[in-house]
Design a protein around this motif. Structure first.
Motif, mmCIF file in Angstrom:
data_model
loop_
_atom_site.group_PDB
_atom_site.id
_atom_site.type_symbol
_atom_site.label_atom_id
_atom_site.label_comp_id
_atom_site.label_asym_id
_atom_site.label_seq_id
_atom_site.Cartn_x
_atom_site.Cartn_y
_atom_site.Cartn_z
ATOM 1 N N VAL A 281 0.675 -1.181 0.245
ATOM 2 C CA VAL A 281 0.132 0.146 0.190
ATOM 3 C C VAL A 281 0.947 1.717 0.116
ATOM 4 O O VAL A 281 1.803 1.708 0.500
ATOM 5 C CB VAL A 281 -0.888 0.336 1.112
ATOM 6 C CG1 VAL A 281 -2.066 1.109 1.580
ATOM 7 C CG2 VAL A 281 -1.688 -1.138 0.892
ATOM 8 N N ASP A 282 0.052 2.725 -0.940
ATOM 9 C CA ASP A 282 0.967 3.630 -1.008
ATOM 10 C C ASP A 282 0.641 4.019 -0.049
ATOM 11 O O ASP A 282 -0.084 4.998 -0.340
ATOM 12 C CB ASP A 282 1.527 4.105 -1.971
ATOM 13 C CG ASP A 282 1.602 5.771 -2.183
ATOM 14 O OD1 ASP A 282 2.246 5.895 -1.670
ATOM 15 O OD2 ASP A 282 1.577 6.128 -3.970
ATOM 16 N N MET A 283 1.778 4.348 1.500
ATOM 17 C CA MET A 283 1.282 5.403 2.483
ATOM 18 C C MET A 283 0.918 6.594 2.208
ATOM 19 O O MET A 283 0.381 7.792 3.185
ATOM 20 C CB MET A 283 2.245 4.638 3.559
ATOM 21 C CG MET A 283 1.656 3.556 4.078
ATOM 22 S SD MET A 283 -0.213 3.217 4.419
ATOM 23 C CE MET A 283 -0.639 4.109 5.847
ATOM 24 N N ASP A 284 1.406 7.231 0.915
ATOM 25 C CA ASP A 284 1.090 8.549 0.306
ATOM 26 C C ASP A 284 -0.170 9.118 -0.245
ATOM 27 O O ASP A 284 -1.044 10.358 0.601
ATOM 28 C CB ASP A 284 2.351 8.903 -0.571
ATOM 29 C CG ASP A 284 3.633 9.492 0.371
ATOM 30 O OD1 ASP A 284 3.652 9.486 1.218
ATOM 31 O OD2 ASP A 284 4.603 9.311 -1.064
ATOM 32 N N THR A 285 -0.720 7.931 -0.446
ATOM 33 C CA THR A 285 -2.122 8.153 -0.430
ATOM 34 C C THR A 285 -3.401 7.673 0.072
ATOM 35 O O THR A 285 -4.871 8.038 -0.007
ATOM 36 C CB THR A 285 -2.600 7.672 -2.346
ATOM 37 O OG1 THR A 285 -1.940 6.469 -2.178
ATOM 38 C CG2 THR A 285 -1.967 8.460 -3.661
ATOM 39 N N ALA A 286 -3.077 6.999 0.803
ATOM 40 C CA ALA A 286 -3.797 5.462 1.750
ATOM 41 C C ALA A 286 -3.744 6.653 2.859
ATOM 42 O O ALA A 286 -3.806 7.667 3.411
ATOM 43 C CB ALA A 286 -3.089 4.548 2.117
ATOM 44 N N VAL A 287 -5.611 5.938 3.488
ATOM 45 C CA VAL A 287 -6.102 7.206 5.132
ATOM 46 C C VAL A 287 -5.865 5.942 6.106
ATOM 47 O O VAL A 287 -6.243 4.720 5.575
ATOM 48 C CB VAL A 287 -7.203 6.932 4.325
ATOM 49 C CG1 VAL A 287 -8.080 8.035 5.665
ATOM 50 C CG2 VAL A 287 -7.416 8.838 3.459
#
Length: 375
Positions: A281-287
């Motif tokens: 998961v890309d945490m720059d875009t994830a919530v």
């Protein structure tokens, strides 16, 4: 053999070239062109599936090479089980994508599933391919050769220890890794080119998380990638906290969203399968959810990770479980306990709960009768 396979790909070109140019549907798959209805019984349909001797021998040789590769049994088995499960789904028009439109139309799904269910188990298929029908050979050619090479990925069987080591090497820290020992099999997705739907490389901060899904969706996910269905006709579990793809770092949370479905009858993995996807998961875009309402986005609970865009999630592993033991189905070809311990405990809890409810009802009736006798 190359001449035979080249002939097959040229025959498919008229179908696949058109579908690739069509706009994507909500599930991220392409609309298929209308094809004549196929019944697999009329003379026209039978004639369409007939192979000449050289083509038949070439396909058999290619399939035998595919089946005899290292640990190919489980990967080929899963590809076939996922496709058959999608075929048997009431939502087949949406989840059974891609579909072999050059062989038949979607309306022929029942006959198609029946033909595949008659195939021998993968471990013995290479010795029994000569007894299969031309139609069955064409279907296996599409599933194991055409689609896999077209999507440029393969599935590799690994152990729970190998998975734990790979996660550690990638810097991922996941809880509940002990649950991996209950998997019937663990398959890693290996990408062979950038055209694979799972070839995205996340450059920024990332984490590993689980995603639970209905097994009938696995065929589409493998060939099209994991896509957000929130707000579309494909939505199945709701989007209370916003649109996107929901994941969890806790295995049990993701497992609770898995639904077991009947797959291929000849499967050595199991007849009723569940699948948990282990993703990056890309945490720059994830919530990430929060335990406090003040900091939670849209009230997202702490146990969830919400990714608004599909580009922020990449499927890396498939964790496959079987429900055969719970449902009373025996599978002599399957080795190991799979998820039997988990499902056995669930069955015991269900029986205890049912017994408790019956006891409370009897007590209520007895109390009512006793109260009435006083009057």
């Amino acid at each position: 053999m190359q001449k035979v396979m080249g002939k097959y790909y040229r025959e498919c070109a008229s179908t696949t070239a058109h579908t690739e140019r069509l706009p994507q549907a909500a599930c991220g798959t392409v609309s298929q062109p209308q094809q004549p209805r196929c019944c697999f019984t009329c003379p026209h349909c039978v004639e369409q599936s007939i192979m000449d001797l050289s083509e038949r021998l070439g396909v058999i040789l290619a399939l035998e090479q595919e089946f005899t590769g290292l640990h190919r049994t489980e990967s080929c088995d899963l590809l076939l089980s996922a496709f058959v499960s999608a075929l048997k789904s009431s939502r087949r028009a949406s989840v059974c994508r891609p579909f072999p439109t050059h062989i038949c139309s979607v309306e022929g799904h029942q006959a198609l599933a029946s033909q595949l269910d008659q195939l021998p188990a993968i471990p013995t298929t290479e010795t029994r391919l000569h007894s299969t029908t031309d139609l069955q050979l064409r279907l296996m050619q599409w599933i194991f050769l055409h689609m896999q090479h077209k999507r440029n990925f393969s599935l590799t069987l690994i152990t729970a220890a190998q998975l734990a080591a790979e996660l550690q090497a990638a810097g991922h820290k996941l809880q509940d890794l002990s649950q991996l020992t209950q998997c019937r099999c663990i398959l890693r997705i290996d990408n062979h080119s950038s055209s694979s739907p799972h070839s995205t490389i996340i450059r920024g901060p990332k984490t590993a998380a689980y995603h639970g899904t209905d097994f009938r969706n696995v065929h589409s996910i493998l060939h099209n990638g994991l896509l957000a269905a929130s707000g579309t006709r494909l939505q199945s579990t709701g989007a209370v906290f916003g649109s996107g793809i929901y994941l969890a770092e806790n295995f049990n949370v993701a497992y609770s969203f898995c639904t077991a479905r009947e797959g291929w009858c000849g499967s050595s993995i199991g007849k009723y399968l569940r699948c948990v996807l282990l993703c990056e998961v890309d945490m720059d875009t994830a919530v990430r959810g929060s335990s406090t309402r003040q900091t939670a986005t849209n009230g997202l609970p702490e146990k969830y990770i919400l990714v608004p865009r599909p580009q922020g999630v990449v499927v890396r592993y498939l964790l496959v479980f079987t429900d055969d033991a719970l449902l009373g189905h025996t599978n002599p070809a399957a080795g190991g306990q799979s998820g039997r311990a988990r499902h056995g405990a669930a069955a015991v809890c269900a029986y205890v709960t049912a017994a408790y409810i019956v006891l409370m009802l009897l007590l209520a009736v007895w109390s009512s009768m006793k109260h009435s006798s006083r009057w």
